[in-house]
Design an enzyme around this catalytic site. Structure first.
Site, PDB file in Angstrom:
ATOM      1  N   HIS A  33      29.393  82.398 -20.404  1.00  0.00           N
ATOM      2  CA  HIS A  33      29.867  82.589 -19.030  1.00  0.00           C
ATOM      3  C   HIS A  33      28.767  82.230 -18.024  1.00  0.00           C
ATOM      4  CE1 HIS A  33      32.063  84.658 -15.734  1.00  0.00           C
ATOM      5  NE2 HIS A  33      30.835  84.922 -15.327  1.00  0.00           N
ATOM      6  N   GLU A  34      27.572  82.794 -18.229  1.00  0.00           N
ATOM      7  CA  GLU A  34      26.480  82.534 -17.290  1.00  0.00           C
ATOM      8  C   GLU A  34      26.052  81.077 -17.346  1.00  0.00           C
ATOM      9  OE1 GLU A  34      25.838  84.521 -14.991  1.00  0.00           O
ATOM     10  OE2 GLU A  34      27.004  86.161 -15.840  1.00  0.00           O
TER      11      GLU A  34
ATOM     12  N   HIS B 114      28.087  79.167 -15.015  1.00  0.00           N
ATOM     13  CA  HIS B 114      27.572  79.155 -13.637  1.00  0.00           C
ATOM     14  C   HIS B 114      26.458  78.113 -13.505  1.00  0.00           C
ATOM     15  CE1 HIS B 114      29.834  82.509 -12.045  1.00  0.00           C
ATOM     16  NE2 HIS B 114      29.349  83.373 -12.921  1.00  0.00           N
TER      17      HIS B 114
HETATM   18 ZN   LIG Z   1      30.142  85.213 -13.370  1.00  0.00          ZN
END
Ligand SMILES: [Zn+2]
Length: 609
Positions: free
Chosen positions: A493-494, A497
């Site tokens: 998830h990170e 980003h």
């Molecule tokens: Zn996030």
């Protein structure tokens, strides 16, 4: 740039180095443009905590001089002489504030915290000095009003709208008395936010539960060895330490067979900032809410929630509440089913208990085994941190053509960090990715992405620098770090980003990378985290740390089948916080006691989780 301290940094040469020169008896290493390879890199090797205050003050003075020059320009306001000039301004402050932010979130020592307490209100006052500059605001408003007639590109129009809107939202249209009060509020809020996070960090560092051999029942070897290492680091060799962070709390509550200790750990973690001691955050919350409500009224909004959501995709608190409440009821119904499953197992075992919040993860694990025949401990040996990192790089290659190559000699703020250069298929440098994987005192809990430098090209191409920060607990030296499925998902998830930042392709830094509205920024990361569970990734990178064999297909099938398992809890956990937060901010300017504030109905009287 006028994003000020939100994120990002720029790298153009300083427009007005006069201020620097005037106080340059001993040059501050934080101020000059970043040097070195890859378009310059943050000088983490030259950072001293003492250097932050003079560097921030010099950089603020420099940007004020730049902004005054833009505001005083006798020529009529144009995009170029006003908005582009603003994008060019404040480069030194961007650089210093970026490193200041990195220290705040990852290297928050007592010395640094003193500087932060002093500087946070000053930085807030500085931001208001710019948004309250009337001559400057008139020029921004003029450019925005003429944006359709001036032959601007779509991107320039967007920047004009954004700058104008941000200035108005920050109070640029208020009368002088209201502006003065607004700035007082912002300075006080900055001090309170700083204190709030420092209190949280203190409770994470100060509350440690030390265990002896007899207390380890149920804990798997990987958790024992991490807990032993954590105890040894704290001078308690021969014992085991449960730290007060999510990555330490979650496995303990999942596996510990000692209900009394589970309750202790649960209360320690969920009571962060609520222990009635020197680090208690209740009074701070009350004051933050009161000031936010007052500020919203000054700015002409019903509540802080209305002000905060105006420039988001949801747009209004009503709409956001609608979205949340649509999910709330089915999620609560699901939690009731989950708790009933847990209670049944506890009853069958003759535990003679009623499921309490500290039992939740422990019995959820038993339900997972019983219903899906899925044992997290059988999955974990396949989830090696470094293999998964290779898997993320592979995904980035498949999707975006990116190649990640480790680089040496780039300064880092921790010896165990790593830096990778990112290139596209033509070999062009896309940016740098810094990886700061391990938990340590002074580092925030959880996982996040940070942008050290935003991509831009209006004055020449500037490449992105991003970081991913996680809190994996180190095991014994030389042993691979095995992580949970949830942590693997968070890792992807990170990284999503980070890829969002690395894929930026804009002219102006204020519009680049993850500088998007708050409720959009999670879309790319949520999409990209889903690559973890694909057979393409698992077969290549979910390899057993001893045999090197990929995770068996039947395990993958079980993971898939169990993918909606425990989603009642996961959903209610975040949604309850979001609903309480929304209701606190819709309550207006009445005095709120956080302990007594009405909470959303609990799923059952005994199972909030
Ligand atoms: Zn996030």
């Amino acid at each position: 740039m006028i994003r000020l301290l939100l994120a990002g940094a720029g790298l153009a040469a300083l427009a007005a180095p006069a201020v620097l020169a005037a106080r340059a008896s001993a040059p501050n290493p934080l101020l000059p443009p970043w040097t070195g390879p890859y378009g310059g890199v943050p000088p983490f090797d030259k950072v001293t905590v003492d250097g932050f205050k003079p560097a921030l003050e010099a950089a603020m003075a420099e940007q004020l001089a730049e902004v005054d020059k833009i505001a005083a320009d006798p020529a009529p306001a144009t995009f170029e002489n006003t908005l582009a000039a603003l994008e060019r301004s404040g480069r030194a402050l961007d650089r210093v504030a970026t490193i200041f932010g990195v220290y705040s979130s990852t290297m928050s020592t007592p010395d640094f915290q003193k500087v932060e307490e002093e500087m946070a209100p000053k930085l807030a006052a500085f931001a208001d000095q710019i948004t309250q500059n009337e001559k400057l605001f008139k020029r921004i408003a003029a450019v925005d009003a003429a944006r359709d007639a001036a032959g601007l590109t779509p991107e320039q129009k967007r920047l004009a709208w954004l700058d104008y809107t941000n200035f108005v939202r920050a109070g640029a249209k208020l009368d002088p008395a209201a502006k003065k009060r607004l700035s007082e509020i912002n300075q006080r809020l900055a001090a309170l936010y700083t204190k709030f996070s420092q209190n949280l960090l203190a409770d994470e560092a100060d509350y440690v539960l030390y265990l002896d051999e007899a207390d380890l029942a149920g804990l798997p070897d990987s958790e024992r060895s991490a807990a032993a290492a954590a105890a040894e680091q704290r001078g308690q060799k021969g014992r085991w330490a449960v730290l007060n962070t999510r990555s330490s709390m979650e496995p303990f509550l999942t596996y510990s067979g000692r209900r009394d200790l589970r309750e202790k750990v649960w209360r320690m973690y969920y009571g962060r900032g609520d222990h009635g001691d020197a680090h208690d955050n209740n009074a701070i919350i009350t004051e933050i809410l009161r000031l936010r409500a007052e500020r919203a009224k000054l700015l002409g909004y019903q509540t802080h929630a209305h002000w905060r959501l105006e420039n988001s995709m949801a747009g209004t608190p009503e709409r956001a509440l609608q979205l949340m409440e649509a999910v709330w009821k089915p999620a609560v119904a699901r939690v009731r089913e989950e708790v009933a499953d847990m209670q049944a197992i506890a009853d069958k075992e003759g535990a003679k208990i009623k499921i309490e919040p500290w039992d939740y993860r422990y019995y959820a694990e038993k339900v997972r085994k019983a219903k899906y025949d899925l044992d997290q401990n059988e999955v974990k040996p396949y989830l090696q941190l470094e293999k998964l990192r290779e898997g993320m790089f592979w995904v980035a290659g498949q999707l975006f053509g990116f190649t990640f190559t480790p680089v040496e000699g780039v300064p880092v703020y921790q010896a165990d960090m790593r830096v990778y250069k990112v290139t596209d298929p033509s070999g062009r440098l896309v940016g740098l990715w810094y990886f700061d994987p391990y938990a340590r005192p002074g580092k925030n809990s959880g996982a996040w992405m940070n942008a050290y430098r935003s991509q831009e090209r209006f004055d020449g191409e500037v490449t992105t620098i991003v970081s991913n920060n996680t809190n994996f607990v180190r095991g014994k030296p030389g042993e691979p770090i095995l992580i949970s499925w949830d942590d693997a998902t968070a890792l992807f998830h990170e990284f999503g980003h980070a890829l969002h930042g690395l894929n930026s392709s804009v002219s102006y830094p204020s519009l680049s990378g993850t500088n998007v509205v708050r409720d959009y920024v999670e879309f790319p990361s949520q999409l990209l985290e889903r690559w973890l569970s694909t057979p393409e990734v698992l077969n290549r990178f979910a390899l057993h740390y001893q045999t090197g064999k990929p995770i068996p297909p039947e395990q993958v099938r079980k993971i898939e089948q169990a993918s909606t398992f425990n989603q009642g809890f996961a959903t209610v956990e975040y949604l309850a916080s979001a609903l309480v937060d929304m209701k606190l901010h819709l309550a207006g300017d009445r005095t709120i006691d956080p302990d007594a504030f009405p909470c959303p109905p609990r799923p059952t009287p005994d199972s909030s989780g």
